[in-house]
Scaffold this motif. Structure first.
Motif, mmCIF file in Angstrom:
data_model
loop_
_atom_site.group_PDB
_atom_site.id
_atom_site.type_symbol
_atom_site.label_atom_id
_atom_site.label_comp_id
_atom_site.label_asym_id
_atom_site.label_seq_id
_atom_site.Cartn_x
_atom_site.Cartn_y
_atom_site.Cartn_z
ATOM 1 N N ASN A 17 0.849 -1.210 0.000
ATOM 2 C CA ASN A 17 0.000 0.000 0.000
ATOM 3 C C ASN A 17 0.875 1.247 0.000
ATOM 4 N N TYR A 18 0.245 2.381 -0.238
ATOM 5 C CA TYR A 18 0.960 3.659 -0.303
ATOM 6 C C TYR A 18 0.620 4.499 0.916
ATOM 7 N N ALA A 19 1.568 4.557 1.870
ATOM 8 C CA ALA A 19 1.276 5.251 3.131
ATOM 9 C C ALA A 19 2.163 6.469 3.354
ATOM 10 N N GLY A 20 3.071 6.728 2.422
ATOM 11 C CA GLY A 20 3.928 7.916 2.581
ATOM 12 C C GLY A 20 4.807 7.840 3.817
ATOM 13 N N LEU A 21 5.370 6.674 4.062
ATOM 14 C CA LEU A 21 6.097 6.441 5.318
ATOM 15 C C LEU A 21 7.559 6.851 5.284
ATOM 16 N N ASN A 25 12.236 10.045 0.720
ATOM 17 C CA ASN A 25 12.010 9.224 -0.481
ATOM 18 C C ASN A 25 10.857 9.888 -1.243
ATOM 19 N N SER A 102 3.106 -2.094 6.339
ATOM 20 C CA SER A 102 3.812 -1.905 5.070
ATOM 21 C C SER A 102 4.355 -3.222 4.520
ATOM 22 N N SER A 104 7.002 -3.332 2.904
ATOM 23 C CA SER A 104 8.334 -2.845 2.516
ATOM 24 C C SER A 104 9.424 -3.916 2.456
ATOM 25 N N TRP A 107 11.575 -4.917 -0.800
ATOM 26 C CA TRP A 107 12.820 -4.331 -1.320
ATOM 27 C C TRP A 107 13.995 -5.031 -0.657
ATOM 28 N N HIS A 137 8.637 1.813 10.055
ATOM 29 C CA HIS A 137 8.004 0.668 9.394
ATOM 30 C C HIS A 137 9.018 -0.363 8.917
ATOM 31 N N ARG A 138 10.268 0.060 8.726
ATOM 32 C CA ARG A 138 11.286 -0.864 8.252
ATOM 33 C C ARG A 138 12.077 -1.461 9.422
ATOM 34 N N ASN A 362 6.432 3.597 -4.684
ATOM 35 C CA ASN A 362 6.911 3.694 -3.302
ATOM 36 C C ASN A 362 8.419 3.898 -3.246
ATOM 37 N N CYS A 368 16.165 -2.301 -6.194
ATOM 38 C CA CYS A 368 15.672 -2.399 -4.807
ATOM 39 C C CYS A 368 15.012 -3.741 -4.555
HETATM 40 N N1 LIG Z 1 15.159 0.386 -1.696
HETATM 41 C C1 LIG Z 1 13.901 1.025 -1.883
HETATM 42 C C2 LIG Z 1 13.190 1.181 -0.609
HETATM 43 C C3 LIG Z 1 11.911 1.936 -0.728
HETATM 44 C C4 LIG Z 1 11.210 2.043 0.602
HETATM 45 N N2 LIG Z 1 9.918 2.664 0.454
HETATM 46 C C5 LIG Z 1 8.996 2.606 1.428
HETATM 47 O O1 LIG Z 1 9.206 2.023 2.467
HETATM 48 C C6 LIG Z 1 7.686 3.328 1.193
HETATM 49 C C7 LIG Z 1 6.547 2.772 1.970
HETATM 50 C C8 LIG Z 1 5.347 3.691 1.997
HETATM 51 O O2 LIG Z 1 5.503 4.900 1.953
HETATM 52 O O3 LIG Z 1 4.220 3.166 2.095
HETATM 53 C C9 LIG Z 1 12.073 2.861 1.579
HETATM 54 O O4 LIG Z 1 11.996 4.084 1.538
HETATM 55 O O5 LIG Z 1 12.821 2.249 2.340
#
Ligand SMILES: NCCC[C@H](NC(=O)CCC(=O)O)C(=O)O
Length: 444
Positions: A17-21, A25, A102, A104, A107, A137-138, A362, A368
């Motif tokens: 999903n797209y959560a802008g986390l 980025n 997420s 995520s 990647w 989230h990561r 994302n 990635c």
């Molecule tokens: N190597 C690419 C990683 C992209 C990853 N995007 C995200 O987690 C976006 C998730 C969101 O916004 O829903 C990051 O930034 O770590």
């Protein structure tokens, strides 16, 4: 013996999903609240992976993580049944719920840093899961990542697994996205290039002003020590803080290497000449440093198209190809540059485009989506064979996606208890398909 590079792509999970986390980025931020399509995302990823397998490359897959992560929500005080936990989190702390949903882990360039056996003192392939502490989230990925890696690369005779680094900003570690292994042949000892964004313990060192530098020099050095690499085979280089401030949140958004090729943007690094001389002095090969100048491709175009988040691969016939997102084709300056690149007399002879737009939105391109593991035939035979992509697994996984994945998901729907059930049912079945054992907390 034959040596080669295997790519392990992250299977996109059912909660994509797209959560802008991801502050810093650009794509993640600008697509926040868009409607995602988890089914299409998973299939785009599988199609890219299968195309590489069809080119004669060794292609594996890494399983996604359990999301929504109800265990983390319980750890921060939400209680009751799983459905109640989700509902209370949605009400009281929607941002935290999003962080726990997420997908995520797709990647896998951020799953871990990997050093092949030719580089390490004990002659084993080393893995250190990335702690990903810069993003909430990561930061909840590494323990499960470690279990998935151990289930994929299980044999201790060949594979050496480390714990992720201490969970503190001083050790911010983003895995292979900030690590490039250069070599003459995959089976020869190479040079491991660690690119960091800041030096955490040196307050006067340069760092970006607006966006976070996710990788620290301290983390890169720790990984090099753990992986039993000699000083003569490591180079530590700083990413240009100005480009981090323009959205280059990982080094693999601005540079990519393969064997004796380093393809990079003019503005990617600090101290470029000195560090490139060090690489050339330490490597037993004639390096090709392919520099893309700003007047041909701006940082803005590089970030929008992901020109450097391409995979540079060596095909079985020895030629190199670039695996690029279709976004590169759609950007005039970048597509013009790529047309020119294959005529320049470098080892890169062809470009292949893939639509991975669900992931791109994302901020994750082809590079990635994959974790590289250079290996030989004996090491490949020691890998969990059910994770290696062939026609049968490709068909099976497409059916699995069709059966379990939604084709539309919004932020509001993340608290739907049915999504949790669907996701766990899918992952439980996946661990059987890939013979992973009980890697998920809900199975333990
Ligand atoms: N190597 C690419 C990683 C992209 C990853 N995007 C995200 O987690 C976006 C998730 C969101 O916004 O829903 C990051 O930034 O770590």
């Amino acid at each position: 013996m034959k040596h080669f590079e295997a790519n392990f792509d992250g299977l996109v999970g059912p909660t994509h999903n797209y959560a802008g986390l991801s502050f810093g980025n650009v794509a993640s931020f600008s697509n926040a609240e868009s409607v995602s399509n988890p089914k299409a995302a998973a299939k785009q990823g599988l199609r890219k992976a299968k195309a590489l397998a069809d080119l004669g490359m060794t292609q594996g897959l890494l399983a996604p993580q359990e999301r929504p992560d109800v265990h983390t929500l319980r750890r921060i005080g939400f209680s009751g049944t799983d459905a109640e936990v989700l509902q209370k989190a949605a009400q009281d702390a929607p941002a935290l719920l999003q962080a726990c949903c997420s997908a995520s882990s797709m990647w896998t360039a951020n799953a871990a840093t990997v050093s092949p056996s030719a580089d390490t003192r004990d002659g084993k392939i080393h893995f250190t899961p990335a702690n990903l502490v810069d993003k909430l989230h990561r930061s909840i990925e590494p323990s499960t990542t470690g279990r998935i890696l151990q289930a994929t690369f299980a044999d201790p005779k060949f594979f050496h697994h480390h714990s992720h680094l201490p969970e503190h900003a001083s050790f911010g570690d983003e895995g292979a996205a900030n690590h490039t292994r250069l070599c003459a042949e995959y089976g020869h000892a190479g040079v491991e290039l660690f690119v960091y964004g800041q030096e955490a313990t040196n307050p006067s060192a340069l760092k970006p002003k607006n966006f976070p530098a996710r990788q620290t020099k301290e983390a890169s050095s720790a990984v090099a020590r753990l992986h039993q690499l000699d000083d003569e085979s490591c180079v530590f280089m700083q990413q240009n803080p100005d480009v981090i401030d323009q959205g280059v949140f990982h080094n693999d958004v601005i540079a990519v290497g393969n064997q004796n090729v380093l393809f990079y943007h003019e503005q990617a690094f600090l101290e470029t000449d000195t560090k490139f001389a060090e690489i050339q002095a330490k490597i037993n090969a004639e390096m090709h440093f392919i520099e893309v100048p700003t007047h041909k491709v701006s940082i803005q175009d590089a970030v929008a198209s992901y020109l450097f988040n391409t995979q540079v691969i060596t095909l079985p016939n020895g030629e190199m190809a670039i695996i690029a997102p279709t976004n590169c084709q759609e950007n005039q300056a970048v597509s013009r540059y790529l047309e020119e690149l294959v005529t320049l007399g470098t080892p890169i002879k062809q470009v292949k485009y893939f639509d991975v737009k669900q992931s791109m939105q994302n901020g994750g391109g082809p590079a990635c989506l994959r974790l590289r593991v250079a290996m030989n035939e004996i090491e490949k035979a020691a890998v969990n064979q059910n994770t290696l992509l062939d026609d049968a697994l490709f068909t099976r996984l497409n059916q699995w996606v069709d059966k379990h994945y939604r084709d539309r998901l919004t932020a509001k729907e993340l608290a739907d208890p049915q999504l949790l059930i669907e996701s766990r049912t899918a992952l439980d079945e996946l661990t059987q398909i890939m013979h992973l054992g009980s890697v998920y907390q809900f199975q333990r």
